[in-house]
Design a protein around this motif. Structure first.
Motif, PDB file in Angstrom:
ATOM      1  N   VAL A 119       0.850  -1.191   0.000  1.00  0.00           N
ATOM      2  CA  VAL A 119       0.000   0.000   0.000  1.00  0.00           C
ATOM      3  C   VAL A 119       0.887   1.243   0.000  1.00  0.00           C
ATOM      4  CG1 VAL A 119      -1.765   1.291   1.250  1.00  0.00           C
ATOM      5  CG2 VAL A 119      -1.847  -1.213   1.210  1.00  0.00           C
ATOM      6  N   SER A 120       0.581   2.190  -0.890  1.00  0.00           N
ATOM      7  CA  SER A 120       1.355   3.432  -1.002  1.00  0.00           C
ATOM      8  C   SER A 120       0.427   4.639  -1.011  1.00  0.00           C
ATOM      9  CB  SER A 120       2.186   3.445  -2.292  1.00  0.00           C
ATOM     10  OG  SER A 120       3.184   2.450  -2.288  1.00  0.00           O
ATOM     11  N   ILE A 121       0.960   5.767  -0.573  1.00  0.00           N
ATOM     12  CA  ILE A 121       0.275   7.051  -0.718  1.00  0.00           C
ATOM     13  C   ILE A 121       0.565   7.591  -2.113  1.00  0.00           C
ATOM     14  CG2 ILE A 121       0.133   9.431   0.086  1.00  0.00           C
ATOM     15  CD1 ILE A 121      -1.014   7.529   2.075  1.00  0.00           C
ATOM     16  N   VAL A 122      -0.469   8.011  -2.806  1.00  0.00           N
ATOM     17  CA  VAL A 122      -0.303   8.578  -4.152  1.00  0.00           C
ATOM     18  C   VAL A 122      -0.729  10.037  -4.131  1.00  0.00           C
ATOM     19  CG1 VAL A 122      -1.248   8.554  -6.496  1.00  0.00           C
ATOM     20  CG2 VAL A 122      -0.489   6.427  -5.441  1.00  0.00           C
ATOM     21  N   ARG A 123       0.135  10.884  -4.631  1.00  0.00           N
ATOM     22  CA  ARG A 123      -0.169  12.299  -4.822  1.00  0.00           C
ATOM     23  C   ARG A 123      -0.486  12.535  -6.295  1.00  0.00           C
ATOM     24  NH1 ARG A 123       3.888  11.898  -0.976  1.00  0.00           N
ATOM     25  NH2 ARG A 123       3.389  12.938   1.004  1.00  0.00           N
ATOM     26  N   HIS A 124      -1.249  13.562  -6.568  1.00  0.00           N
ATOM     27  CA  HIS A 124      -1.701  13.764  -7.946  1.00  0.00           C
ATOM     28  C   HIS A 124      -2.004  15.233  -8.197  1.00  0.00           C
ATOM     29  CE1 HIS A 124      -5.764  14.065  -6.277  1.00  0.00           C
ATOM     30  NE2 HIS A 124      -5.501  12.972  -5.582  1.00  0.00           N
ATOM     31  N   THR A 125      -2.330  15.525  -9.439  1.00  0.00           N
ATOM     32  CA  THR A 125      -2.567  16.910  -9.856  1.00  0.00           C
ATOM     33  C   THR A 125      -3.975  17.386  -9.522  1.00  0.00           C
ATOM     34  OG1 THR A 125      -3.295  16.163 -12.049  1.00  0.00           O
ATOM     35  CG2 THR A 125      -0.937  16.659 -11.765  1.00  0.00           C
ATOM     36  N   VAL A 139      -3.128   0.129  -3.712  1.00  0.00           N
ATOM     37  CA  VAL A 139      -2.381  -1.131  -3.691  1.00  0.00           C
ATOM     38  C   VAL A 139      -1.621  -1.281  -4.997  1.00  0.00           C
ATOM     39  CG1 VAL A 139      -2.564  -3.643  -3.610  1.00  0.00           C
ATOM     40  CG2 VAL A 139      -3.992  -2.237  -2.111  1.00  0.00           C
ATOM     41  N   ARG A 140      -0.361  -1.662  -4.870  1.00  0.00           N
ATOM     42  CA  ARG A 140       0.511  -1.805  -6.036  1.00  0.00           C
ATOM     43  C   ARG A 140       0.933  -3.265  -6.207  1.00  0.00           C
ATOM     44  NH1 ARG A 140       4.882   2.774  -4.634  1.00  0.00           N
ATOM     45  NH2 ARG A 140       5.898   1.960  -6.528  1.00  0.00           N
ATOM     46  N   TYR A 141       0.918  -3.700  -7.464  1.00  0.00           N
ATOM     47  CA  TYR A 141       1.399  -5.030  -7.839  1.00  0.00           C
ATOM     48  C   TYR A 141       2.307  -4.853  -9.053  1.00  0.00           C
ATOM     49  CZ  TYR A 141      -2.392  -7.261  -5.094  1.00  0.00           C
ATOM     50  OH  TYR A 141      -3.234  -7.690  -4.101  1.00  0.00           O
ATOM     51  N   HIS A 142       3.530  -4.394  -8.842  1.00  0.00           N
ATOM     52  CA  HIS A 142       4.383  -4.233 -10.024  1.00  0.00           C
ATOM     53  C   HIS A 142       5.851  -4.226  -9.638  1.00  0.00           C
ATOM     54  CE1 HIS A 142       5.244   0.298  -9.733  1.00  0.00           C
ATOM     55  NE2 HIS A 142       4.397   0.080  -8.748  1.00  0.00           N
ATOM     56  N   SER A 143       6.640  -4.709 -10.576  1.00  0.00           N
ATOM     57  CA  SER A 143       8.099  -4.646 -10.450  1.00  0.00           C
ATOM     58  C   SER A 143       8.693  -3.789 -11.553  1.00  0.00           C
ATOM     59  CB  SER A 143       8.695  -6.062 -10.519  1.00  0.00           C
ATOM     60  OG  SER A 143       8.351  -6.687 -11.729  1.00  0.00           O
ATOM     61  N   SER A 160       4.011   8.370  -6.765  1.00  0.00           N
ATOM     62  CA  SER A 160       4.349   8.023  -5.392  1.00  0.00           C
ATOM     63  C   SER A 160       5.793   8.434  -5.147  1.00  0.00           C
ATOM     64  CB  SER A 160       4.181   6.516  -5.143  1.00  0.00           C
ATOM     65  OG  SER A 160       5.104   5.785  -5.930  1.00  0.00           O
ATOM     66  N   GLU A 161       6.096   8.709  -3.905  1.00  0.00           N
ATOM     67  CA  GLU A 161       7.467   9.049  -3.517  1.00  0.00           C
ATOM     68  C   GLU A 161       7.993   7.910  -2.649  1.00  0.00           C
ATOM     69  OE1 GLU A 161       9.306  11.467  -4.480  1.00  0.00           O
ATOM     70  OE2 GLU A 161       7.955  13.025  -5.267  1.00  0.00           O
ATOM     71  N   ASP A 162       8.612   6.909  -3.282  1.00  0.00           N
ATOM     72  CA  ASP A 162       9.123   5.746  -2.560  1.00  0.00           C
ATOM     73  C   ASP A 162      10.476   6.058  -1.947  1.00  0.00           C
ATOM     74  OD1 ASP A 162       6.921   4.551  -3.624  1.00  0.00           O
ATOM     75  OD2 ASP A 162       8.006   3.123  -4.886  1.00  0.00           O
ATOM     76  N   GLU A 163      10.651   5.645  -0.717  1.00  0.00           N
ATOM     77  CA  GLU A 163      11.957   5.799  -0.084  1.00  0.00           C
ATOM     78  C   GLU A 163      13.015   5.015  -0.835  1.00  0.00           C
ATOM     79  OE1 GLU A 163      14.061   4.813   4.236  1.00  0.00           O
ATOM     80  OE2 GLU A 163      11.884   4.961   4.076  1.00  0.00           O
ATOM     81  N   GLU A 164      12.628   3.830  -1.374  1.00  0.00           N
ATOM     82  CA  GLU A 164      13.593   2.958  -2.047  1.00  0.00           C
ATOM     83  C   GLU A 164      13.707   3.242  -3.543  1.00  0.00           C
ATOM     84  OE1 GLU A 164      10.550   2.139  -1.070  1.00  0.00           O
ATOM     85  OE2 GLU A 164      10.494   0.310   0.133  1.00  0.00           O
ATOM     86  N   ASN A 165      12.593   3.668  -4.185  1.00  0.00           N
ATOM     87  CA  ASN A 165      12.559   3.789  -5.643  1.00  0.00           C
ATOM     88  C   ASN A 165      12.531   5.228  -6.148  1.00  0.00           C
ATOM     89  OD1 ASN A 165      12.268   0.872  -6.158  1.00  0.00           O
ATOM     90  ND2 ASN A 165      10.245   1.125  -5.225  1.00  0.00           N
ATOM     91  N   GLY A 166      12.355   6.175  -5.239  1.00  0.00           N
ATOM     92  CA  GLY A 166      12.209   7.546  -5.681  1.00  0.00           C
ATOM     93  C   GLY A 166      10.813   7.796  -6.226  1.00  0.00           C
TER      94      GLY A 166
END
Length: 736
Positions: A119-125, A139-143, A160-166
């Protein structure tokens, strides 16, 4: 544009195990639409173009693989490139967004840290499909993910702003064409805010675009697209062949027998005689309640089938008949058999009045997914059937919670047998029946061949590479262990079952002796239960996450270890979404999750359990409703908790990685009542013996494994597999 006809929406399914969740979301967002579903490889763009403009919109669903592989993406890549005269609004999800991106200049990349069931927080326009939405949890299901070309035709709408993926693009649109997409899964049960409203916004945008660019377009009354189906497809339920004869009535009597020893009852009915068939579905521990014993005789019909053959064998005593499967599969044949012997009038509180009992293998579920089982023609005398069921006319059901016992018969004029059996049960001793033969512990008399450690670790690493490449979100990797018991150490299989029951009691235990198979189970996991019609309800209870009960492991500790574990929650979420898809496939829209990741207490473990329920719409004909459970079973096998997701691709990958058939392991066992209703459990913590291995050194087979995710640690997965294996090995006085 509105001529009173409903709009037609095309859903392109890329062999995803969440596609029908997306279908249900689309129907909720666009209630009066007609939803047509096709696979991404059943049509060429040339086939589709003549009818494409008759659709009001297209939804491109998620799926495994890469948008760069033609075999993974199919017709989807061509939809983004149609000429102006064929344009229709399109909404893409996950693989759909990736495809939209790369077909318009974006580059494809792997995530540094895979997001499967996260589960991630998504920001948008706040514009376009995200209009009037705050921050959303998705919910995300992707590599894999895409990076749009700077200044190109793709505009980023969400991230999304991932700590690991940017920064990872989570939503986009084409600046000139009516194309929108999201990377996350709006249809997931835990997506909050970014689901229904986003699809509703897409539909508003699609209608506006159609009005401005297709002013003469009006929806057709009917639209026939070959190699497609309209969802939901409830009219295609199996039990559309109502028997013309009225149902028979169940004859029964019930008595209260405090402190009844159910093991003594089994032994009084011949459990010790290995030469005869025996069926015992045993609620040996909480939360199990009802136990079922079959009172079989020489003429009780047994049904066996191998999935690569086109006939069912029916054996009743010395009479053996083969019934060709002409124009139907074994599911339909067995459905028709039960329908012709349907009964009514039993005690409604008793789940089983009589009917089919037995097992279905893991491979028995492949047909509905279009996955082949590579086998030579015919079968030999050392193979277990894929379908092994017996029809039960006489039965005994014991309620452990009330000490009530029912003696039942589907046969006419059987009152004398019922009364005699009631007297026999009432006279049984009430003391507990403990194993009577010492468990052999002599060195070299019981040998265990577990999977090779190096190979298993290699299989885990290969599985994880499949996750990183986007081919699967979760792979339930397993392997088989073989237990050899010397002829000198062999004991009756019933005694073996009692040992297993003693050391590993479970709510879904079983002792099945159905030639050529002897099946011993201490399974903790119910797969599917369904009630009788009218108003039948199906319930699935996937288990992902186990903690062994120890003195210091209280409920509070177990909840922290399970419900607070990101990996365990992700595993459970993936299977919940998969199961919702299976139910939506069979039932339509009426599917609900009633529990998510609840910690339940069992005899020896704490389990992380979710509950999903579904039913047919009100007013569904009883003849359809009555076949509900069997149809759901057909469309839900193999159990998602034993495959991973997406199911079809995961099964194909596991076939290659594991390199052998699973057989009984990972299948299901249980019953389908002659009056409707049924209960099937997952074949785990179980062992099997073939008749060909009796009389000399016995060879028992046990399966064990675990769900491999991007968060898996190979050595920890190896230890988990061995821990599960030991639950059964203890019944042989052995361990891994």
């Amino acid at each position: 544009m509105d001529n009173g006809n409903p709009p037609h929406i095309l859903l392109v399914d890329s062999y995803c195990s969440f596609a029908y969740n997306l279908a249900a979301l689309c129907k909720k967002a666009i209630p009066f639409s007609v939803l047509h579903v096709i696979k991404n490889d059943t049509h060429s763009i040339k086939d589709l173009l003549p009818v494409l403009r008759q659709f009001s919109a297209v939804v491109v669903g998620p799926g495994p693989g890469s948008p760069n592989k033609p075999t993974d993406i199919g017709i989807v890549r061509d939809l983004w490139k149609v000429s102006e005269e064929h344009l229709v609004p399109i909404f893409g999800v996950c693989l759909g967004q990736q495809s939209l991106g790369i077909e318009h200049g974006a580059s494809l990349h792997r995530l540094d840290t895979v997001k499967h069931g996260q589960v991630s927080i998504v920001r948008h326009t706040g514009t376009e499909i995200f209009e009037d939405l705050p921050e959303v949890k998705v919910v995300r299901y992707h590599s894999l993910h895409v990076k749009p070309l700077e200044g190109g035709d793709i505009e980023v709408l969400a991230w999304s702003e991932d700590e690991e993926n940017g920064k990872v693009v989570m939503g986009m649109r084409h600046v000139k064409k009516p194309f929108w997409a999201v990377q996350y899964h709006p249809e997931s049960v835990l997506t909050d805010g970014g689901g229904l409203k986003v699809v509703q916004n897409f539909w508003k945008l699609a209608q506006d675009w159609n009005m401005q660019n297709r002013s003469c377009f009006v929806p057709q009354h009917g639209l026939d697209l070959i190699h497609s189906h309209i969802w939901p497809r409830i009219s295609q339920q199996f039990a559309a062949h109502m028997s013309q004869k009225p149902p028979n009535r169940v004859h029964y009597a019930s008595i209260n027998v405090p402190d009844l020893s159910i093991l003594h009852l089994c032994e009084s009915l011949g459990a010790h005689d290995d030469s005869k068939p025996f069926v015992f579905l045993d609620s040996a521990a909480n939360p199990g309640r009802f136990s079922i014993l079959a009172c079989l005789n020489k003429s009780s019909p047994q049904f066996t089938h191998y999935v690569h053959e086109n006939y069912i064998t029916v054996t009743a005593g010395t009479l053996i008949q083969q019934h060709e499967l002409v124009g139907k599969d074994f599911w339909t044949w067995l459905d028709e058999y039960r329908e012709s012997r349907k009964v009514t009038g039993g005690d409604a509180t008793v789940p089983f009045w009589g009917g089919f009992t037995g097992y279905l293998t893991y491979e028995a579920g492949f047909g509905g997914l279009g996955v082949p089982v590579p086998r030579r023609n015919g079968h030999n005398d050392t193979e277990h059937p894929d379908v092994n069921l017996v029809w039960i006319d006489r039965s005994i059901v014991v309620d452990a919670s009330t000490s009530r016992v029912w003696v039942q018969s589907l046969l006419a004029d059987d009152d004398q047998w019922i009364q005699n059996m009631v007297k026999q049960i009432a006279s049984l001793p009430q003391s507990s029946a403990m194993p009577s033969t010492p468990l052999p512990m002599v060195e070299d008399q019981v040998s265990v061949k577990i999977p090779d450690h190096t190979q298993y670790i290699s299989n885990i690493e290969e599985s994880m590479e499949c996750l990183f490449s986007g081919d699967s979100y979760e792979l339930c990797l397993t392997d088989l262990t073989r237990i050899t018991v010397t002829q000198e150490a062999a004991i009756p299989t019933w005694e073996r079952y009692k040992y297993l029951r003693q050391v590993n009691p479970a709510p879904h235990s079983a002792y099945l002796r159905l030639r050529p198979t002897t099946f011993l189970s201490s399974s903790p996991e119910r797969f599917l239960s369904y009630s009788r019609s009218p108003g039948a309800v199906c319930q699935l209870r996937p288990i992902k996450g186990t903690v062994r009960k120890l003195p210091h492991v209280t409920r509070e500790v177990a909840e922290k270890l399970l419900a607070g574990n990101r990996k365990e929650i992700a595993e459970n979420l993936m299977i919940v979404d998969l199961i919702r898809h299976d139910l939506h496939n069979a039932l339509g829209e009426n599917v609900n999750m009633t529990k998510f990741c609840g910690v339940e207490e069992y005899k020896t473990v704490w389990q992380l359990v979710s509950v999903i329920e579904g039913s047919l719409p009100g007013g569904t004909p009883i003849m359809v409703d009555d076949g509900l459970g069997w149809e759901v079973l057909r469309r839900s096998l193999p159990p998602g908790s034993m495959t991973g997701a997406p199911k079809k691709r995961s099964i194909e990958l596991l076939q290659s990685i594991e390199g052998h058939e699973r057989g009984l392991y990972s299948g299901v066992f249980g019953y389908w009542c002659a009056g409707g209703g049924g209960d099937w459990s997952v074949t785990i913590r179980s062992c099997f013996l073939h008749d060909s291995k009796k009389g000399s050194d016995e060879e028992w087979v046990v399966g064990a494994g675990g769900a491999i995710t991007a968060l898996s640690d190979p050595e920890a997965e190896w230890e988990e597999m061995k821990a599960k294996l030991n639950g059964v090995l203890r019944g042989f006085g052995a361990s891994s």
